[in-house]
Design an enzyme around this catalytic site. Structure first.
Site, PDB file in Angstrom:
ATOM      1  N   LYS A 134       0.838  -1.209   0.000  1.00 62.75           N
ATOM      2  CA  LYS A 134       0.000   0.000   0.000  1.00 62.75           C
ATOM      3  C   LYS A 134       0.865   1.247   0.000  1.00 62.75           C
ATOM      4  O   LYS A 134       0.556   2.241  -0.673  1.00 62.75           O
ATOM      5  CB  LYS A 134      -0.914  -0.007   1.226  1.00 62.75           C
ATOM      6  CG  LYS A 134      -1.781   1.250   1.342  1.00 62.75           C
ATOM      7  CD  LYS A 134      -2.761   1.173   2.493  1.00 62.75           C
ATOM      8  CE  LYS A 134      -3.596   2.445   2.570  1.00 62.75           C
ATOM      9  NZ  LYS A 134      -4.648   2.371   3.612  1.00 62.75           N
ATOM     10  N   HIS A 285     -11.035 -24.054 -37.925  1.00 66.02           N
ATOM     11  CA  HIS A 285     -12.211 -23.637 -37.149  1.00 66.02           C
ATOM     12  C   HIS A 285     -12.519 -24.625 -36.024  1.00 66.02           C
ATOM     13  O   HIS A 285     -13.641 -25.109 -35.886  1.00 66.02           O
ATOM     14  CB  HIS A 285     -13.419 -23.441 -38.059  1.00 66.02           C
ATOM     15  CG  HIS A 285     -13.264 -22.284 -38.999  1.00 66.02           C
ATOM     16  ND1 HIS A 285     -13.162 -20.986 -38.560  1.00 66.02           N
ATOM     17  CD2 HIS A 285     -13.169 -22.245 -40.350  1.00 66.02           C
ATOM     18  CE1 HIS A 285     -13.024 -20.179 -39.614  1.00 66.02           C
ATOM     19  NE2 HIS A 285     -13.016 -20.921 -40.705  1.00 66.02           N
TER      20      HIS A 285
END
Length: 528
Positions: A134, A285
């Site tokens: 932090k 595909h």
């Protein structure tokens, strides 16, 4: 400058501490780490001296103290913060080196007790990491040994860490805490808790699917677009990708991989890995349009290409053996989007040197590559996720149940096993004709199994391949005899299907009537 060191995995920590000491950084450490550093002759202050409070509760409480977290969280540019530190005699801590108790490794061990799992949940470590991360503008937070070199290099060069590195370390730290907490949540929410069995030796039964599913991925790259050009996309990999999986591959040349390239490449790679002998798979595909085994990559490719040369145009090609010059020269004659193999000879690479757009992927296969599979499969649905164990079933000859009067020949049985492997990777409804270790016709992704059978026959005819004396694999049962009649009319003499239909006897009678052999596999391979 002060550094606090508290590590479970001590790999490289002595060398790091020596470098820090040589740079004039004061060393603070906890129990076991402090003892190790002191034994190596390094001046180190134990955390208990800093806090004025001894480690307690078997080490569960040692860094949870204002003199630690105040030193990490205080903003150096805020006078009130610095005044508070001075008032309470708290020194700043500029660098935190922490790695956490090995929770993931502990619960992965067979027979791990609940007590061992709980004891390996780190409390003080994550708390310190969050505090330091932090306050990244003032504190460097190091959570992995792979970061040691960069930290030392910047300290040697500049006497401090750059904002860029400190921010990157902070992001990595929060990522690590997320991974750690996710692993704890996955484990605890999978435990089928039985209070009456509770003891130090209690090994709980665990559900296959945890009450909360937390999964972590690391971004490999942003992609130009998704399945269609108006969609955005990125490629992520598992934190610890399986050896020999697509995510471990290295692109040797060619354009950037697209979303569809990656999806089709995975389909081809997983299929080719299912064969023990030299094999080639061509995918278009998401469906295999040609699969074959051969004495070498060239033979395997030549046979696979024959199945459907039209669909092979612009396809994805995968080999499970290194590509040599002969195979490379054959493949180079067609338009290929991606070519994958465990390796490429120098001569093979030279063949593709002029074809700068062809994407070459080297994916090193482990010795047991056929057994290395994803354990779970996911599918996103509206506001949810479907999760299942992967379809890793391997059919053995002994699993086949012959249900017709006519018996398959040894050659047909061999081809049936080949066809069944291919069918597992063909979109359902799947019909696969094979002969001599080669696909002869593939029907995929139709709403009707009958249509898949017809399409497989049509494609074989278009490729000028005879389906006489072929075998057929159907990924699910024939609900009526009509699908069987289509493949037999096309020339099939032996059929493999799961069985399990209420009309199984009708289809068996039809096979006997037509004089063909049929086996039941007892398992289906839907692939949607």
């Amino acid at each position: 400058m002060k550094a606090l060191i508290s590590v479970s995995d001590k790999t490289g920590i002595v060398e790091l501490a020596r470098d820090l000491h040589a740079l004039g950084v004061g060393l603070i450490s906890t129990g076991g780490t402090a003892k190790l550093l002191a034994e190596q002759g390094l001046p180190v202050t134990e955390v208990a001296e800093v806090t004025g409070f001894p480690e307690m509760l078997d080490g569960r409480v040692k860094t949870l103290h204002p003199k630690v977290h105040g030193g990490l969280l205080a903003r150096r540019d805020t006078p009130e913060h610095m005044a508070a530190l001075k008032a309470h005699n708290i020194d700043t801590i500029d660098l935190l080196i922490v790695n956490l108790y090995p929770f993931e490794a502990t619960v992965a061990k067979p027979g791990c007790t609940l007590a061992d799992a709980i004891e390996n949940i780190d409390i003080g470590g994550p708390a310190m990491v969050r505090s330091a991360a932090k306050n990244w503008k003032d504190v460097g937070i190091v959570t992995d040994a792979s970061q040691y070199a960069d930290v030392i290099a910047e300290l040697k060069a500049n006497g401090k860490l750059s904002d860029k590195l400190r921010f990157a370390l902070s992001v990595a730290a929060f990522n690590r805490i997320s991974q750690y907490d996710g692993a704890i949540s996955n484990y605890l929410s999978s435990v089928n808790f039985e209070a009456e069995k509770l003891s130090e030796e209690y090994v709980p039964e665990r559900a296959q699917f945890s009450g909360q599913f937390n999964e972590q991925y690391v971004k490999v790259q942003d992609l130009r677009y998704g399945e269609n050009s108006h969609q955005q996309a990125a490629w992520y990999r598992d934190l610890a990708p399986a050896a020999g999986s697509l995510a471990t591959g290295v692109q040797l040349q060619g354009k950037e991989l697209s979303y569809n390239n990656i999806a089709d490449a995975d389909a081809a790679w997983e299929c080719v890995k299912s064969f023990d002998s030299s094999a080639c798979v061509i995918v278009k595909h998401a469906n295999p349009c040609g699969v074959a085994v051969g004495a070498n990559p060239l033979e395997a490719y030549s046979k696979a290409f024959q199945t459907d040369p039209t669909s092979a145009f612009g396809g994805i090609i995968a080999f499970n053996r290194p590509v040599d010059k002969a195979a490379a020269e054959a493949v180079s004659k067609q338009f290929v989007e991606v070519l994958m193999a465990p390796d490429f000879s120098a001569e093979a690479l030279e063949v593709f040197k002029s074809k700068v757009n062809v994407r070459l992927m080297k994916i090193v296969l482990p010795a047991n590559y056929g057994a290395v599979r994803n354990a779970l499969e996911t599918k996103r649905v509206g506001s949810g996720l479907l999760l299942q164990s992967a379809d890793n079933h391997e059919l053995a000859l002994a699993d086949l149940k012959i249900v017709t009067v006519k018996q398959p020949t040894p050659e047909e049985l061999h081809d049936l096993l080949f066809a069944w492997k291919v069918a597992k990777f063909v979109k359902s409804n799947a019909i696969v004709f094979c002969k001599n270790g080669m696909t002869m016709g593939v029907g995929a992704g139709q709403m009707s199994r009958l249509d898949s059978a017809r399409i497989a026959s049509i494609k074989a005819e278009a490729a000028k391949l005879s389906l006489q004396h072929t075998v057929v694999a159907s990924d699910a049962f024939f609900p009526f005899r009509d699908g069987l009649d289509v493949v037999v009319d096309a020339g099939a003499t032996c059929v493999a299907q799961p069985g399990g239909s209420m009309r199984d006897q009708e289809v068996i009678d039809a096979a006997n009537e037509r004089g063909v052999a049929m086996v039941f596999t007892g398992v289906r391979h839907f692939r949607h």
